[in-house]
Design a protein around this motif. Structure first.
Motif, PDB file in Angstrom:
ATOM      1  N   ALA A  71       0.842  -1.192   0.000  1.00 53.13           N
ATOM      2  CA  ALA A  71       0.000   0.000   0.000  1.00 53.13           C
ATOM      3  C   ALA A  71       0.877   1.241   0.000  1.00 53.13           C
ATOM      4  O   ALA A  71       2.026   1.210   0.470  1.00 53.13           O
ATOM      5  CB  ALA A  71      -0.902  -0.004   1.230  1.00 53.13           C
ATOM      6  N   LEU A  72       0.320   2.332  -0.519  1.00 51.81           N
ATOM      7  CA  LEU A  72       1.080   3.572  -0.635  1.00 51.81           C
ATOM      8  C   LEU A  72       0.663   4.578   0.440  1.00 51.81           C
ATOM      9  O   LEU A  72      -0.515   4.675   0.784  1.00 51.81           O
ATOM     10  CB  LEU A  72       0.878   4.181  -2.026  1.00 51.81           C
ATOM     11  N   TRP A 161      -7.814   3.810   3.114  1.00 54.96           N
ATOM     12  CA  TRP A 161      -8.433   2.570   2.659  1.00 54.96           C
ATOM     13  C   TRP A 161      -7.643   1.379   3.171  1.00 54.96           C
ATOM     14  O   TRP A 161      -6.460   1.246   2.905  1.00 54.96           O
ATOM     15  CB  TRP A 161      -8.487   2.516   1.130  1.00 54.96           C
ATOM     16  N   LEU A 162      -8.323   0.513   3.901  1.00 57.37           N
ATOM     17  CA  LEU A 162      -7.677  -0.713   4.330  1.00 57.37           C
ATOM     18  C   LEU A 162      -7.710  -1.753   3.225  1.00 57.37           C
ATOM     19  O   LEU A 162      -6.858  -2.597   3.138  1.00 57.37           O
ATOM     20  CB  LEU A 162      -8.369  -1.279   5.581  1.00 57.37           C
ATOM     21  N   GLY A 214       0.996  -1.760   5.132  1.00 59.53           N
ATOM     22  CA  GLY A 214       0.182  -0.811   5.883  1.00 59.53           C
ATOM     23  C   GLY A 214      -1.123  -0.478   5.196  1.00 59.53           C
ATOM     24  O   GLY A 214      -1.748  -1.325   4.568  1.00 59.53           O
ATOM     25  N   LEU A 215      -1.536   0.776   5.300  1.00 60.33           N
ATOM     26  CA  LEU A 215      -2.822   1.229   4.788  1.00 60.33           C
ATOM     27  C   LEU A 215      -2.637   2.164   3.605  1.00 60.33           C
ATOM     28  O   LEU A 215      -1.712   2.976   3.584  1.00 60.33           O
ATOM     29  CB  LEU A 215      -3.590   1.996   5.876  1.00 60.33           C
ATOM     30  N   MET A 216      -3.540   2.062   2.646  1.00 65.79           N
ATOM     31  CA  MET A 216      -3.523   2.989   1.519  1.00 65.79           C
ATOM     32  C   MET A 216      -3.840   4.406   2.002  1.00 65.79           C
ATOM     33  O   MET A 216      -4.822   4.612   2.726  1.00 65.79           O
ATOM     34  CB  MET A 216      -4.537   2.542   0.470  1.00 65.79           C
ATOM     35  N   ILE A 220       2.293   9.446   6.884  1.00 65.73           N
ATOM     36  CA  ILE A 220       3.702   9.087   6.980  1.00 65.73           C
ATOM     37  C   ILE A 220       4.040   8.813   8.446  1.00 65.73           C
ATOM     38  O   ILE A 220       3.669   9.577   9.342  1.00 65.73           O
ATOM     39  CB  ILE A 220       4.582  10.238   6.440  1.00 65.73           C
ATOM     40  N   GLY A 221       4.714   7.710   8.684  1.00 65.40           N
ATOM     41  CA  GLY A 221       5.128   7.381  10.050  1.00 65.40           C
ATOM     42  C   GLY A 221       4.147   6.539  10.832  1.00 65.40           C
ATOM     43  O   GLY A 221       4.442   6.144  11.960  1.00 65.40           O
ATOM     44  N   ARG A 222       2.972   6.249  10.251  1.00 65.48           N
ATOM     45  CA  ARG A 222       2.025   5.380  10.950  1.00 65.48           C
ATOM     46  C   ARG A 222       2.590   3.971  11.061  1.00 65.48           C
ATOM     47  O   ARG A 222       3.108   3.423  10.101  1.00 65.48           O
ATOM     48  CB  ARG A 222       0.697   5.346  10.202  1.00 65.48           C
TER      49      ARG A 222
END
Length: 324
Positions: A71-72, A161-162, A214-216, A220-222
């Motif tokens: 994911a981006l 978006w998950l 991660g999540l779409m 940043i940093g999540r």
């Protein structure tokens, strides 16, 4: 019971409108990964080696959200994370914020085996990767055309978006009446966003590994649950667990460790423990997990519509599925 057992997952929360071809592609990949793990277990590979081997395969294929095909972030970059844990001595390694490492799970393994630490992140993890000589790739390797399109749609909707694998024309498939939320904020669609593997080998040693992009459109940093030992990944003397789903809910519930805890402290069997944790420890969160026990049991559990999953045991049982 006894003997080896293996389970693999490609995320929980599958959209019911997922095209049949995508479902078949997912099942083929899960079957390939199971076969890879089964062959290694029959060759007497250790549990920790097998979980790394299988998750590497999942990271290399762009179908699920880890490694290539991650994911981006909100800036169109990747921030990959992974963790691995060896049950017998509860050794572990984890990484976050990776942007160039082809196989994050192998860097997590190196953190466990070759560093004095358990967890490295961002520039420090990247520096360690270069020092260890792992295979690196530029950002373009990880970014797929499909994900670029999904990120644009997520930006337009001003949402995280998950599930970024539901086809574009299905983007409104989430219920309008009961919008899904994460920490009280709305999210558009929910589905798979992590890969993982759990193994118990013929000597009763358990191991677990989890990897994700991660999540779409995430900030940043999540950091999610996947690299957090005890939340997304856990292995000890009694079991190995890998989780997938709504990371924030999994973190709050320390979901992976909770399976081991109720086995150790309440005396529950693996199936009972997984059922209890899914029902009692997710609050209103959506998630799933795969687990093995030291005596050769394997269990999958989830409270979502589906979970990409597969499992096999030494006595010849093998199953690959998506729906309940």
């Amino acid at each position: 019971m006894g003997g080896w057992a293996i389970a693999v997952h490609g995320g929980a929360g599958v959209d019911p409108n997922l095209p049949l071809q995508r479902q078949e592609d997912a099942k083929m990949l899960l079957t390939r990964c199971l076969d890879l793990g089964i062959h290694a277990l029959r060759s007497n590979s250790s549990a920790i080696d097998v979980v790394e081997l299988v998750v590497r395969e999942l990271e290399t294929d762009p179908l699920f959200n880890s490694g290539r095909g991650s994911a981006l972030t909100e800036e169109g970059t990747v921030e990959m994370e992974a963790s691995i844990m060896d049950g017998p001595k509860r050794r572990c390694g984890a990484v976050s914020g990776l942007t160039t490492v082809k196989n994050p799970i192998s860097l997590a393994r190196l953190v466990m085996d070759k560093s004095p630490h358990s967890y490295l992140a961002f520039s420090g993890a990247e520096k360690f990767a270069r020092e260890q000589g792992v295979e690196l790739e530029c950002n373009d390797y990880f970014v797929t055309e499909e994900n670029v399109g999904m990120l644009e749609l997520a930006r337009e909707a001003n949402s995280i978006w998950l599930d970024y694998r539901v086809p574009t024309n299905e983007k409104c498939s989430a219920s309008v009446e009961t919008p899904l939320q994460m920490n009280g904020l709305p999210i558009s669609v929910y589905a798979p966003e992590t890969v993982g593997c759990v193994v118990v080998d013929s000597q009763g040693r358990c191991a677990a590994a989890t990897s994700t992009g991660g999540l779409m459109n995430k900030k940043i940093g999540r950091i999610g649950d996947s690299p957090l030992i005890g939340s997304g990944t856990y292995a000890c003397g009694v079991c190995g667990v890998s989780c997938t789903g709504e990371g924030e809910a999994i973190i709050r519930g320390t979901l992976a460790r909770e399976v081991a805890a109720v086995m150790e402290y309440k005396g529950l069997g693996l199936q009972e423990a997984v059922n209890y944790v899914i029902e009692e420890r997710l609050d209103e969160g959506k998630a799933g997990l795969i687990a093995v026990s030291s005596n050769g049991e394997v269990v999958c559990g989830f409270n979502t519509t589906g979970m990409f999953r597969g499992c096999a045991t030494e006595d010849g049982f093998m199953e690959v599925g998506i729906w309940k």
